[in-house]
Write a protein that holds these residues in place. Structure first.
Motif, PDB file in Angstrom:
ATOM      1  N   ALA A 126       0.477  -0.976   0.131  1.00 46.15           N
ATOM      2  CA  ALA A 126       0.327  -0.337  -0.026  1.00 46.15           C
ATOM      3  C   ALA A 126       0.830   1.098  -0.155  1.00 46.15           C
ATOM      4  O   ALA A 126       0.317   1.895  -0.500  1.00 46.15           O
ATOM      5  CB  ALA A 126      -0.679  -0.269   1.242  1.00 46.15           C
ATOM      6  N   PHE A 127       1.833   1.449   0.251  1.00 48.23           N
ATOM      7  CA  PHE A 127       3.128   2.171   0.599  1.00 48.23           C
ATOM      8  C   PHE A 127       3.711   2.700  -0.750  1.00 48.23           C
ATOM      9  O   PHE A 127       3.569   3.883  -0.544  1.00 48.23           O
ATOM     10  CB  PHE A 127       4.166   2.252   2.182  1.00 48.23           C
ATOM     11  CG  PHE A 127       4.788   2.997   1.865  1.00 48.23           C
ATOM     12  CD1 PHE A 127       4.813   4.405   1.819  1.00 48.23           C
ATOM     13  CD2 PHE A 127       6.863   2.165   1.447  1.00 48.23           C
ATOM     14  CE1 PHE A 127       5.795   5.534   2.845  1.00 48.23           C
ATOM     15  CE2 PHE A 127       7.503   3.959   1.097  1.00 48.23           C
ATOM     16  CZ  PHE A 127       7.118   5.012   1.841  1.00 48.23           C
ATOM     17  N   ILE A 128       3.721   1.447  -1.083  1.00 46.10           N
ATOM     18  CA  ILE A 128       4.795   1.537  -2.405  1.00 46.10           C
ATOM     19  C   ILE A 128       3.671   1.551  -3.719  1.00 46.10           C
ATOM     20  O   ILE A 128       4.132   3.256  -4.344  1.00 46.10           O
ATOM     21  CB  ILE A 128       4.868   0.714  -2.992  1.00 46.10           C
ATOM     22  CG1 ILE A 128       6.295  -0.080  -2.212  1.00 46.10           C
ATOM     23  CG2 ILE A 128       5.268   0.159  -4.381  1.00 46.10           C
ATOM     24  CD1 ILE A 128       6.482  -1.854  -2.532  1.00 46.10           C
ATOM     25  N   ALA A 170       2.632   6.069  -2.071  1.00 44.01           N
ATOM     26  CA  ALA A 170       3.875   7.011  -2.226  1.00 44.01           C
ATOM     27  C   ALA A 170       4.199   7.483  -3.277  1.00 44.01           C
ATOM     28  O   ALA A 170       5.036   8.639  -3.716  1.00 44.01           O
ATOM     29  CB  ALA A 170       5.271   6.258  -1.214  1.00 44.01           C
ATOM     30  N   THR A 171       4.488   6.830  -3.945  1.00 45.12           N
ATOM     31  CA  THR A 171       5.053   6.629  -5.660  1.00 45.12           C
ATOM     32  C   THR A 171       3.854   7.709  -6.060  1.00 45.12           C
ATOM     33  O   THR A 171       4.012   8.447  -6.653  1.00 45.12           O
ATOM     34  CB  THR A 171       5.237   5.136  -6.643  1.00 45.12           C
ATOM     35  OG1 THR A 171       5.912   4.071  -6.045  1.00 45.12           O
ATOM     36  CG2 THR A 171       4.826   5.647  -7.866  1.00 45.12           C
ATOM     37  N   VAL A 172       2.558   7.312  -6.284  1.00 39.07           N
ATOM     38  CA  VAL A 172       1.653   8.763  -6.924  1.00 39.07           C
ATOM     39  C   VAL A 172       2.343   9.868  -6.290  1.00 39.07           C
ATOM     40  O   VAL A 172       1.802  10.695  -6.732  1.00 39.07           O
ATOM     41  CB  VAL A 172      -0.357   7.958  -6.619  1.00 39.07           C
ATOM     42  CG1 VAL A 172      -0.736   8.782  -7.075  1.00 39.07           C
ATOM     43  CG2 VAL A 172       0.004   6.736  -7.587  1.00 39.07           C
ATOM     44  N   GLY A 173       1.702   9.551  -4.890  1.00 37.51           N
ATOM     45  CA  GLY A 173       1.898  11.192  -4.729  1.00 37.51           C
ATOM     46  C   GLY A 173       3.483  11.573  -4.919  1.00 37.51           C
ATOM     47  O   GLY A 173       3.073  12.608  -5.133  1.00 37.51           O
ATOM     48  N   GLY A 174       4.333  11.365  -5.110  1.00 35.30           N
ATOM     49  CA  GLY A 174       6.021  11.483  -5.502  1.00 35.30           C
ATOM     50  C   GLY A 174       5.849  11.667  -6.905  1.00 35.30           C
ATOM     51  O   GLY A 174       6.509  12.936  -7.018  1.00 35.30           O
ATOM     52  N   ASN A 210      11.968  10.870  -5.209  1.00 34.40           N
ATOM     53  CA  ASN A 210      11.486   9.432  -6.381  1.00 34.40           C
ATOM     54  C   ASN A 210      12.589   8.115  -6.726  1.00 34.40           C
ATOM     55  O   ASN A 210      12.198   6.737  -7.138  1.00 34.40           O
ATOM     56  CB  ASN A 210      10.150  10.011  -7.168  1.00 34.40           C
ATOM     57  CG  ASN A 210       9.475  10.961  -7.310  1.00 34.40           C
ATOM     58  OD1 ASN A 210       8.818  10.392  -5.696  1.00 34.40           O
ATOM     59  ND2 ASN A 210       9.130  11.373  -8.291  1.00 34.40           N
ATOM     60  N   ASP A 211      13.457   8.927  -7.131  1.00 34.74           N
ATOM     61  CA  ASP A 211      14.523   7.973  -7.265  1.00 34.74           C
ATOM     62  C   ASP A 211      15.012   7.370  -6.388  1.00 34.74           C
ATOM     63  O   ASP A 211      15.606   5.786  -7.064  1.00 34.74           O
ATOM     64  CB  ASP A 211      15.589   9.422  -7.897  1.00 34.74           C
ATOM     65  CG  ASP A 211      15.540   9.583  -9.249  1.00 34.74           C
ATOM     66  OD1 ASP A 211      14.687   9.267 -10.088  1.00 34.74           O
ATOM     67  OD2 ASP A 211      16.455  10.449  -9.690  1.00 34.74           O
ATOM     68  N   ARG A 212      15.324   7.790  -5.311  1.00 34.29           N
ATOM     69  CA  ARG A 212      15.524   6.099  -4.502  1.00 34.29           C
ATOM     70  C   ARG A 212      14.771   5.151  -4.095  1.00 34.29           C
ATOM     71  O   ARG A 212      14.060   4.121  -3.843  1.00 34.29           O
ATOM     72  CB  ARG A 212      15.725   6.971  -2.857  1.00 34.29           C
ATOM     73  CG  ARG A 212      16.224   6.102  -1.962  1.00 34.29           C
ATOM     74  CD  ARG A 212      16.303   6.776  -0.552  1.00 34.29           C
ATOM     75  NE  ARG A 212      16.756   5.842   0.728  1.00 34.29           N
ATOM     76  CZ  ARG A 212      16.152   6.617   1.702  1.00 34.29           C
ATOM     77  NH1 ARG A 212      16.897   7.651   1.779  1.00 34.29           N
ATOM     78  NH2 ARG A 212      16.850   5.479   2.642  1.00 34.29           N
ATOM     79  N   LEU A 213      13.156   5.409  -4.468  1.00 31.58           N
ATOM     80  CA  LEU A 213      12.059   5.089  -3.792  1.00 31.58           C
ATOM     81  C   LEU A 213      12.007   4.559  -4.516  1.00 31.58           C
ATOM     82  O   LEU A 213      11.986   2.629  -4.703  1.00 31.58           O
ATOM     83  CB  LEU A 213      10.579   5.701  -3.668  1.00 31.58           C
ATOM     84  CG  LEU A 213       9.333   4.661  -3.834  1.00 31.58           C
ATOM     85  CD1 LEU A 213       9.578   3.396  -2.179  1.00 31.58           C
ATOM     86  CD2 LEU A 213       8.151   5.652  -3.227  1.00 31.58           C
ATOM     87  N   SER A 214      12.281   4.282  -6.024  1.00 27.16           N
ATOM     88  CA  SER A 214      12.329   3.327  -7.663  1.00 27.16           C
ATOM     89  C   SER A 214      13.183   2.340  -7.751  1.00 27.16           C
ATOM     90  O   SER A 214      13.226   1.553  -7.334  1.00 27.16           O
ATOM     91  CB  SER A 214      12.648   4.203  -8.860  1.00 27.16           C
ATOM     92  OG  SER A 214      12.539   3.489  -9.633  1.00 27.16           O
ATOM     93  N   THR A 215      14.700   2.460  -7.017  1.00 30.77           N
ATOM     94  CA  THR A 215      15.975   1.947  -7.093  1.00 30.77           C
ATOM     95  C   THR A 215      15.058   0.670  -5.588  1.00 30.77           C
ATOM     96  O   THR A 215      15.453  -0.485  -5.964  1.00 30.77           O
ATOM     97  CB  THR A 215      16.928   2.543  -6.313  1.00 30.77           C
ATOM     98  OG1 THR A 215      16.964   3.553  -7.148  1.00 30.77           O
ATOM     99  CG2 THR A 215      18.198   1.435  -5.920  1.00 30.77           C
ATOM    100  N   ILE A 216      14.607   0.654  -4.691  1.00 29.06           N
ATOM    101  CA  ILE A 216      14.614  -0.208  -3.499  1.00 29.06           C
ATOM    102  C   ILE A 216      13.022  -0.830  -4.055  1.00 29.06           C
ATOM    103  O   ILE A 216      12.983  -2.187  -3.717  1.00 29.06           O
ATOM    104  CB  ILE A 216      13.762   0.423  -2.505  1.00 29.06           C
ATOM    105  CG1 ILE A 216      14.740   1.363  -1.394  1.00 29.06           C
ATOM    106  CG2 ILE A 216      13.259   0.085  -1.222  1.00 29.06           C
ATOM    107  CD1 ILE A 216      13.964   2.252  -0.506  1.00 29.06           C
ATOM    108  N   VAL A 217      11.974  -0.486  -4.771  1.00 30.27           N
ATOM    109  CA  VAL A 217      10.673  -1.251  -5.387  1.00 30.27           C
ATOM    110  C   VAL A 217      11.446  -2.051  -6.357  1.00 30.27           C
ATOM    111  O   VAL A 217      10.730  -3.296  -6.932  1.00 30.27           O
ATOM    112  CB  VAL A 217       9.731  -0.723  -5.747  1.00 30.27           C
ATOM    113  CG1 VAL A 217       9.176  -0.946  -7.080  1.00 30.27           C
ATOM    114  CG2 VAL A 217       8.722   1.200  -4.929  1.00 30.27           C
TER     115      VAL A 217
END
Length: 213
Positions: free
Chosen positions: A60-62, A65-69, A103-110
């Motif tokens: 749910a967070f992914i 957080a992605t859409v919000g970012g 967003n770049d950091r989250l994308s790497t984690i995802v």
């Protein structure tokens, strides 16, 4: 907080694939295991680590957080072009920079997790974008900043939710690192809103001020 819990519950219900928790085969992978690993499996081979674990709150967070970012960057670019107030324009530029990095950091984690995140704005943020595109001048500045206050309040709650309920260590670290930045953005937006309100009040003729009282 009750509204946020309800939102989180709905987001989890929508995001968890039907395969999770609906198998009757005792040899099937454990519910909520996105890597398809059997319970207790540490790694798929002697030198190959198992996929990094996520639970429904992580998923749910992914999504949120992605859409919000994505929305922060898109709306920030729009506001940097259309805003008339200097403070609003500078704030919008900072939103684009800060949230692009996040967003770049989250994308790497995802990518490491193996979950496909959304790649475009949801309907709510599309509607917000259209409303801003159709406004100009002081109305645009006011609408953008008020929207930013609401969005950063929601984002702060989302990050706290992941910190408290998430399972993936990297996502939890990401949320912990981003939370102070988001709270800083919120304070900035609130300060700009207060300044704009004072300016608007100062521009009202004295006779009209008396009428408003």
């Amino acid at each position: 907080m009750i509204r946020f819990v309800a939102f989180a519950s709905l987001a989890i219900a929508l995001l968890v694939p039907p395969a999770f928790g609906q198998t009757t085969d005792p040899a099937s992978p454990a519910p909520g295991n996105p890597g398809g690993m059997l319970p207790g499996t540490k790694q798929s081979a002697s030198s190959v680590p198992a996929p990094r674990q996520t639970n429904p709150p992580d998923q749910a967070f992914i999504h949120s957080a992605t859409v919000g970012g994505l929305a922060e960057v898109e709306l920030g670019k729009l506001a940097a072009q259309k805003a008339t107030g200097r403070a609003v324009k500078e704030f919008a530029q900072q939103m684009s920079r800060d949230h692009s990095a996040a967003n770049d950091r989250l994308s790497t984690i995802v990518k490491a997790v193996g979950i496909a995140p959304p790649e475009r704005l949801d309907e709510e943020h599309k509607a917000m974008q259209v409303r801003l595109q159709q406004s100009d001048g002081a109305q645009f500045d006011h609408s953008y900043i008020q929207g930013q206050i609401i969005e950063h309040q929601k984002t702060a709650q989302l990050l706290e939710y992941e910190i408290g309920s998430g399972e993936n260590a990297e996502l939890k670290d990401f949320a912990s690192d981003l939370l102070p930045t988001v709270l800083g953005h919120l304070r900035m937006a609130q300060a700009i809103a207060a300044e704009m309100a004072q300016q608007a009040q100062a521009e009202v003729p004295p006779t009209n001020r008396e009428k408003r009282k």
